[in-house]
Motif scaffolding. Sequence first.
Motif, mmCIF file in Angstrom:
data_model
loop_
_atom_site.group_PDB
_atom_site.id
_atom_site.type_symbol
_atom_site.label_atom_id
_atom_site.label_comp_id
_atom_site.label_asym_id
_atom_site.label_seq_id
_atom_site.Cartn_x
_atom_site.Cartn_y
_atom_site.Cartn_z
ATOM 1 N N UNK A 140 0.815 -1.231 0.000
ATOM 2 C CA UNK A 140 0.000 0.000 0.000
ATOM 3 C C UNK A 140 0.846 1.278 0.000
ATOM 4 N N UNK A 141 1.994 1.263 -0.633
ATOM 5 C CA UNK A 141 2.825 2.473 -0.763
ATOM 6 C C UNK A 141 2.677 2.954 -2.207
ATOM 7 N N UNK A 142 1.606 3.665 -2.482
ATOM 8 C CA UNK A 142 1.237 3.980 -3.863
ATOM 9 C C UNK A 142 2.123 5.062 -4.489
ATOM 10 N N UNK A 143 2.681 5.924 -3.653
ATOM 11 C CA UNK A 143 3.576 6.953 -4.201
ATOM 12 C C UNK A 143 4.822 6.306 -4.825
ATOM 13 N N UNK A 172 6.477 2.945 -11.750
ATOM 14 C CA UNK A 172 5.804 2.913 -13.059
ATOM 15 C C UNK A 172 6.450 3.923 -14.010
ATOM 16 N N UNK A 173 6.795 5.097 -13.468
ATOM 17 C CA UNK A 173 7.497 6.104 -14.276
ATOM 18 C C UNK A 173 8.858 5.569 -14.718
ATOM 19 N N UNK A 174 9.543 4.867 -13.799
ATOM 20 C CA UNK A 174 10.846 4.270 -14.135
ATOM 21 C C UNK A 174 10.712 3.242 -15.258
ATOM 22 N N UNK A 175 9.632 2.456 -15.216
ATOM 23 C CA UNK A 175 9.391 1.467 -16.284
ATOM 24 C C UNK A 175 9.240 2.162 -17.634
ATOM 25 N N UNK A 176 8.491 3.271 -17.643
ATOM 26 C CA UNK A 176 8.310 4.036 -18.885
ATOM 27 C C UNK A 176 9.641 4.604 -19.385
ATOM 28 N N UNK A 191 20.154 9.756 -13.989
ATOM 29 C CA UNK A 191 19.188 10.608 -13.283
ATOM 30 C C UNK A 191 18.096 9.763 -12.638
ATOM 31 N N UNK A 192 17.596 8.769 -13.395
ATOM 32 C CA UNK A 192 16.516 7.908 -12.873
ATOM 33 C C UNK A 192 16.976 7.144 -11.648
ATOM 34 N N UNK A 193 18.170 6.552 -11.720
ATOM 35 C CA UNK A 193 18.678 5.740 -10.611
ATOM 36 C C UNK A 193 18.908 6.597 -9.369
#
Length: 358
Positions: free
Chosen positions: A40-43, A49-53, A76-78
């Motif tokens: 339940x940690x949706x943030x 999900x953004x990382x997957x994109x 930057x992502x990591x």
Amino acid sequence: MHLKKNQSSNYIRVSTLYKVLCIMCILMHMFLTTFFIITDIYSLMILNLISILIYLSSYLLIKSKQFVFVTLVCCVEIVLNVMVSSLFLGWNSGFYFYLFAFVPLCFYCKFRSTTTRFFIVNLTVVFFLATYFISTNTKELFTIAYYPKVVLYLTNAFCCFCSLSFLSYIYTKTIVYETSILSQSNKELEVLANTDPLTGLLNRRSMMKALSEIDIKYLSQNTKFSLILLDIDNFKVLNDKYGHECGDLVLKKICSEIKITLRQDDVVCRWGGEEILILLPKTEIYDAKNVANKIRKRIEDMSYPYKDNNVKATLTAGLSCAAEGFSISDLINQADCCMYKGKASGKNCVVSIKEIDK
């Protein structure tokens, strides 16, 4: 052609590396997305999900060879993912492992300068230290149970070790491949340095080396050897009549036939122009004359089709043999004198130093 092949092979290897890493990152973030849905940690679920994109987009950019850009985006992502996840779940969640896994990629990527690589690595270290001090000195935003946190920590550690193992494997394969290419290039350069580009025979420099070596054997072991100096008769007339292209064709064909006639240990070179020098180890002058006559007869019987003509050619040969008190230069001069005596006596013949001495 060889350079283009190497560049293509290098692109395939780098492209494969990036694609596999992107797939690994996508799978890892899919697991984390599932994990955060369950807890339940949706943030953090949205963050992954953004990382997957991002990694899906990076996978597509690899096809256009945007390796540097992909590396910077991944950096930057990591960094952002590690910092945010560590602040949310604490230092002991193990997200900092991914910073370790990213460092080798910086050195593999084709940045324009080494300074850029070290700058990114040092920046990663700064973010690592900043994340450590902030996450250990502030209360984590989300608290999860002990066992799920252990699973998360071990998963992050496992993914990091898998990435490092894969990169190490790729580096090892790259070293082996580059060493093989270097060795092949050195061999090609050695061939170019030692052979005549037109005929494929050894050049004068290589023959002098072989002559020096056999001269040493003769002086120390009294190992006999003979020299045959061949010259194509009326080669200038042939060039004037049919053109230099025809002359080159005839020269190459004659050299090819000479190589076929000789033994494996015999050494043959293009001495200069249409002159061919042959070294016959462990060969007396009489045997050398038989070899020379065999070559002369073989060339005399052949014809060389060129356009609408059947071009004929003959050879004149001069022979000398190792003898006490005579240097390599002396023997070459003897063979040369014999050859010119043969030219003066009508060409298409073999003359040895023994015949002149008589």
